[in-house]
Design an enzyme around this catalytic site. Structure first.
Site, PDB file in Angstrom:
ATOM      1  N   GLU A  21       0.820  -1.209   0.000  1.00  0.00           N
ATOM      2  CA  GLU A  21       0.000   0.000   0.000  1.00  0.00           C
ATOM      3  C   GLU A  21       0.860   1.268   0.000  1.00  0.00           C
ATOM      4  O   GLU A  21       0.385   2.347   0.333  1.00  0.00           O
ATOM      5  CB  GLU A  21      -0.943  -0.010   1.192  1.00  0.00           C
ATOM      6  CG  GLU A  21      -1.925  -1.171   1.154  1.00  0.00           C
ATOM      7  CD  GLU A  21      -2.831  -1.192   2.362  1.00  0.00           C
ATOM      8  OE1 GLU A  21      -3.809  -0.414   2.376  1.00  0.00           O
ATOM      9  OE2 GLU A  21      -2.578  -1.976   3.281  1.00  0.00           O
ATOM     10  N   VAL A 178     -11.708 -15.100   0.382  1.00  0.00           N
ATOM     11  CA  VAL A 178     -10.446 -15.500   1.001  1.00  0.00           C
ATOM     12  C   VAL A 178      -9.566 -14.262   1.133  1.00  0.00           C
ATOM     13  O   VAL A 178      -9.381 -13.515   0.168  1.00  0.00           O
ATOM     14  CB  VAL A 178      -9.734 -16.573   0.153  1.00  0.00           C
ATOM     15  CG1 VAL A 178      -8.439 -17.002   0.828  1.00  0.00           C
ATOM     16  CG2 VAL A 178     -10.646 -17.773  -0.074  1.00  0.00           C
ATOM     17  N   SER A 185      -6.738  -2.356   2.045  1.00  0.00           N
ATOM     18  CA  SER A 185      -7.023  -1.908   0.676  1.00  0.00           C
ATOM     19  C   SER A 185      -7.403  -3.046  -0.262  1.00  0.00           C
ATOM     20  O   SER A 185      -7.163  -2.994  -1.461  1.00  0.00           O
ATOM     21  CB  SER A 185      -5.822  -1.139   0.092  1.00  0.00           C
ATOM     22  OG  SER A 185      -5.597   0.027   0.832  1.00  0.00           O
ATOM     23  N   ASN A 311     -11.345  -0.041   9.681  1.00  0.00           N
ATOM     24  CA  ASN A 311     -10.116   0.466   9.081  1.00  0.00           C
ATOM     25  C   ASN A 311      -9.656   1.624   9.956  1.00  0.00           C
ATOM     26  O   ASN A 311     -10.278   2.688   9.965  1.00  0.00           O
ATOM     27  CB  ASN A 311     -10.372   0.931   7.650  1.00  0.00           C
ATOM     28  CG  ASN A 311      -9.113   1.314   6.916  1.00  0.00           C
ATOM     29  OD1 ASN A 311      -8.226   1.946   7.472  1.00  0.00           O
ATOM     30  ND2 ASN A 311      -9.032   0.931   5.657  1.00  0.00           N
ATOM     31  N   SER A 320     -11.410   8.380  -1.471  1.00  0.00           N
ATOM     32  CA  SER A 320     -11.602   7.828  -0.134  1.00  0.00           C
ATOM     33  C   SER A 320     -12.966   8.178   0.451  1.00  0.00           C
ATOM     34  O   SER A 320     -13.429   9.313   0.357  1.00  0.00           O
ATOM     35  CB  SER A 320     -10.505   8.313   0.809  1.00  0.00           C
ATOM     36  OG  SER A 320      -9.248   7.852   0.390  1.00  0.00           O
TER      37      SER A 320
END
Length: 362
Positions: A21, A178, A185, A311, A320
């Site tokens: 990230e 999974v 992210s 988060n 965002s």
């Protein structure tokens, strides 16, 4: 906004980091630097390179780089001496290193040792918020509604692939998601519709972490809410992610990829209220502080709500959700940064009340 006397607040922004990230962090740092009020803040960039080296640049006295690449160049002087010297150079730090080695409590622990106020959750909440498996364990203990899941170690997968897949098929069925437990992210996440896809998804997730988690699929809408505060909590409006793909992956989050965001989400009032209530409960269960974006699944057909994840350092990129959710709630981007900095200072001051030497009680 409380300033340090009549002087500007010396705000350090730590960005970059040793994770997949890294680029997301650069975008977040750029957005924050462009939004801060130069009359209130003296900003110093601190860049963590992909190799883990820390470098710092000159104070950005209003002269911001206009491209992401320039952020790397603005921090080009090797950081000499102890990192703990930062507490003499900065009044508060905004760490925007996403994912492992940043959002997981590692940088938070460093800043605690250096005795520097910082934006966001503490060591414990950051670590739990990063590890989806542990997060779900805490949510279960708090009695919060969530989808069924199973967790595995990478070593279990490598030693007994058929046993792992048999258990997933038996307890969850298809389709299922999974995920590497410690990644953000949507990196390393795949949806599996059959055993072949499940095997591939587990192989991919195992490349990113030693802890793997597999979740039951529910036909649901993806709803998100922001939380702001330390002990007195403010929640944003509820937003909805309408993904063009099968789920809200990395491309959709940071490159648009046809995804639509509905802010505020068109949902019944009782759903919005329940989301806000559960979000606060989840935030407090983790001992959160500062900010978090909390994601939910809403099974509209059966009117069932499931908390998905927290988060603890959501991005501040143009795509965002967190700042957009609060913008819709009447808190502007620059005001949001002001509040977060002030919450960091207040939390640090409150922690300073703790007795560290038992002899002080005598």
């Amino acid at each position: 906004m409380t300033q340090m006397g009549n002087q500007k607040i010396r705000l350090g922004i730590i960005y970059g980091g040793k994770s997949s990230e890294h680029e997301v962090s650069l975008r977040t740092a750029m957005s924050i630097m462009q939004a801060v009020d130069a009359n209130k803040y003296e900003v110093t960039p601190v860049y963590v390179q992909l190799d883990g080296a820390w470098v710092t640049g000159e104070t950005l006295a209003g002269q911001l780089p206009d491209k992401i690449e320039a952020l790397r160049l603005s921090a080009k002087t090797p950081k000499s001496g102890s990192l703990f010297a930062m507490n003499e150079q900065m009044d508060v730090v905004f760490p925007v290193v996403h994912g492992p080695f940043g959002e997981d409590g590692t940088i938070q622990g460093l800043l605690e040792l250096a005795n520097i106020p910082y934006v966001g959750t503490g060591v414990m909440a950051s670590a739990i918020g990063m590890d989806k498996w542990m997060m779900k364990t805490v949510f279960a203990q708090a009695g919060l509604p969530q989808v069924k899941y199973v967790g595995f170690l990478r070593s279990q997968w490598e030693k007994g692939q058929d046993d792992v897949m048999d258990r997933i098929e038996r307890e969850l069925g298809y389709p299922c998601f999974v995920k590497p437990a410690n990644m953000g992210s949507s990196v390393g996440i795949n949806k599996a519709k059959n055993r072949e896809e499940l095997k591939h998804a587990l192989e991919v997730a195992a490349k990113f972490d030693r802890r793997l988690i597999v979740e039951e699929f529910v036909q649901a809408r993806e709803l998100e809410i922001g939380v702001l505060g330390n002990e007195e909590l403010l929640t944003s409006v509820v937003g909805e992610v309408i993904a063009a793909k099968e789920f809200y992956d990395y491309e959709a989050k940071y490159k648009g990829a046809g995804t639509e965001l509905s802010i505020p989400a068109i949902v019944p009032e009782h759903v919005s209220k329940q989301i806000a209530d559960i979000a606060k409960q989840a935030f407090q269960a983790l001992d959160g502080s500062g900010l978090s974006r909390i994601d939910f699944f809403w099974d509209e057909k059966n009117d069932k709500l499931y908390i998905n994840e927290v988060n603890t350092m959501p991005g501040f990129t143009p795509f965002s959700m967190y700042p957009m959710l609060f913008q819709a709630a009447g808190v502007s981007y620059s005001e949001l940064i002001d509040r977060l900095v002030q919450l960091a200072i207040e939390r640090h001051a409150d922690k300073g009340r703790n007795v560290v030497d038992a002899e002080e009680l005598d």
